[in-house]
Design a protein around this motif. Structure first.
Motif, mmCIF file in Angstrom:
data_model
loop_
_atom_site.group_PDB
_atom_site.id
_atom_site.type_symbol
_atom_site.label_atom_id
_atom_site.label_comp_id
_atom_site.label_asym_id
_atom_site.label_seq_id
_atom_site.Cartn_x
_atom_site.Cartn_y
_atom_site.Cartn_z
ATOM 1 N N ASN A 55 0.866 -1.175 0.000
ATOM 2 C CA ASN A 55 0.000 0.000 0.000
ATOM 3 C C ASN A 55 0.902 1.224 0.000
ATOM 4 O O ASN A 55 1.427 1.609 1.043
ATOM 5 N N GLN A 88 0.344 4.289 -0.065
ATOM 6 C CA GLN A 88 -0.151 5.440 0.688
ATOM 7 C C GLN A 88 0.026 5.287 2.200
ATOM 8 O O GLN A 88 -0.232 6.218 2.957
ATOM 9 N N LEU A 89 0.485 4.131 2.619
ATOM 10 C CA LEU A 89 0.591 3.863 4.048
ATOM 11 C C LEU A 89 1.659 4.732 4.709
ATOM 12 O O LEU A 89 2.772 4.868 4.202
ATOM 13 N N HIS A 132 -1.504 -4.953 3.809
ATOM 14 C CA HIS A 132 -0.416 -4.082 4.228
ATOM 15 C C HIS A 132 -1.023 -2.907 5.001
ATOM 16 O O HIS A 132 -1.544 -1.963 4.407
#
Length: 306
Positions: A69, A71-72, A191
């Motif tokens: 992910n 954007q995590l 994730h």
């Protein structure tokens, strides 16, 4: 109900912390701890270096893309040195070596267990789990699943369950996804942070946390327990297997070995001083049962309260 944080280590731990505060000594301790694990692994027939090189030779581009992910945002406590890796779990090296490390670390839990120590530890946890939960869970969340060793083990005892493995390291999850193909398993890899899973409310019957809590500061542990409470259905169970701070093994451990251990586990003091029973009750769980499942580990089982 609010559970007070207690983070003050005892005098012996403070002395160890003083040693580890000196960076050259801390680096030496990390190096020594790592070499000790590699040597132990090779001695019991776990070819640490060879296995890591074998995994490193693959192209992991697609595996990583399938699970990551982008954007995590990683919590601050996670982006520090862990297990003698400068970037902690956010590295391919850590992901390639974690299976060998597990076999090495668990080889000495029981006398003469050697390479079977890891499997025996997981089985001891599952024996308590299956005897404590009368109805097999249909939906299981494995928090901090790493490269999937704990997730695949859960699938073996609950073959009909829908299982989700969640971890903060995309590198670990990439290896887990690869292992999943080898196992011909069907597992959903996520994730995300364990304290903010993104899962719907009341969507799981069992949340399992295997050897993760000792790697967390107390505040993160409290948030993760609250998140586990949110995603569990009424009557759902939370199961935790981790180090037992009350174990005589840790009380009698030579200070040199304890220093090596703490050099790779930055939040060990916070874990050892956490009142886990009260923390769970404060998060909305029933008073847990705590069972010793190895000379140095404990299994904690609790259920959603009310």
């Amino acid at each position: 109900m609010t559970t007070a944080l207690k983070t003050t280590p005892d005098f012996a731990s403070q002395m160890v912390n003083g040693i580890l505060a000196i960076k050259p000594l801390a680096n030496l301790a990390k190096h020594q701890a790592r070499q000790m694990m590699i040597k132990r692994a090779e001695k019991i027939g776990v070819f640490w270096t060879k296995e890591a090189e074998k995994l490193q030779a693959r192209d992991w581009t697609n595996d990583l893309a399938q699970v990551q992910n982008p954007q995590l945002t990683y919590p601050d406590y996670y982006v520090i040195s862990f297990h003698a890796y400068e970037t902690g779990n956010l590295s391919w090296q850590a992901a390639f070596e974690v299976e060998s490390a597990a076999h090495a670390v668990h080889a000495k839990i029981w006398q003469d267990a050697e390479v079977q120590g890891d499997a025996k530890l997981r089985q001891s946890y599952h024996n308590i789990l299956t005897s404590s939960i009368s109805e097999p869970p249909k939906d299981i969340l494995d928090l901090g699943c790493s490269v999937g060793m704990s997730t695949f083990a859960l699938q073996e005892i609950y073959p009909d369950a829908n299982i989700t493995g969640l971890d903060l390291s995309p590198y670990f999850l990439a290896v887990a996804n690869y292992r999943c193909q080898q196992h011909q398993a069907k597992i959903n890899w996520v994730h995300a942070a364990a304290e903010s899973t993104g899962m719907p409310d009341a969507s799981f019957d069992l949340v399992s946390i295997f050897l993760m809590c000792h790697e967390l500061p107390q505040l993160a542990t409290r948030k993760i327990f609250a998140e586990a409470r949110r995603v569990l259905r009424p009557g759902g169970h939370l199961a935790i297997m981790d180090m037992n701070p009350k174990s005589e093994v840790y009380k009698k451990m030579p200070k040199y070995i304890f220093t090596l251990l703490k050099s790779t586990e930055p939040y060990l003091d916070e874990y050892f001083t956490l009142d886990i029973e009260q923390t769970l009750v404060g998060a909305g769980f029933q008073t847990p049962t705590i069972t010793s499942n190895s000379p140095r580990h404990r299994t904690i089982i609790t259920q959603v309260s009310g």
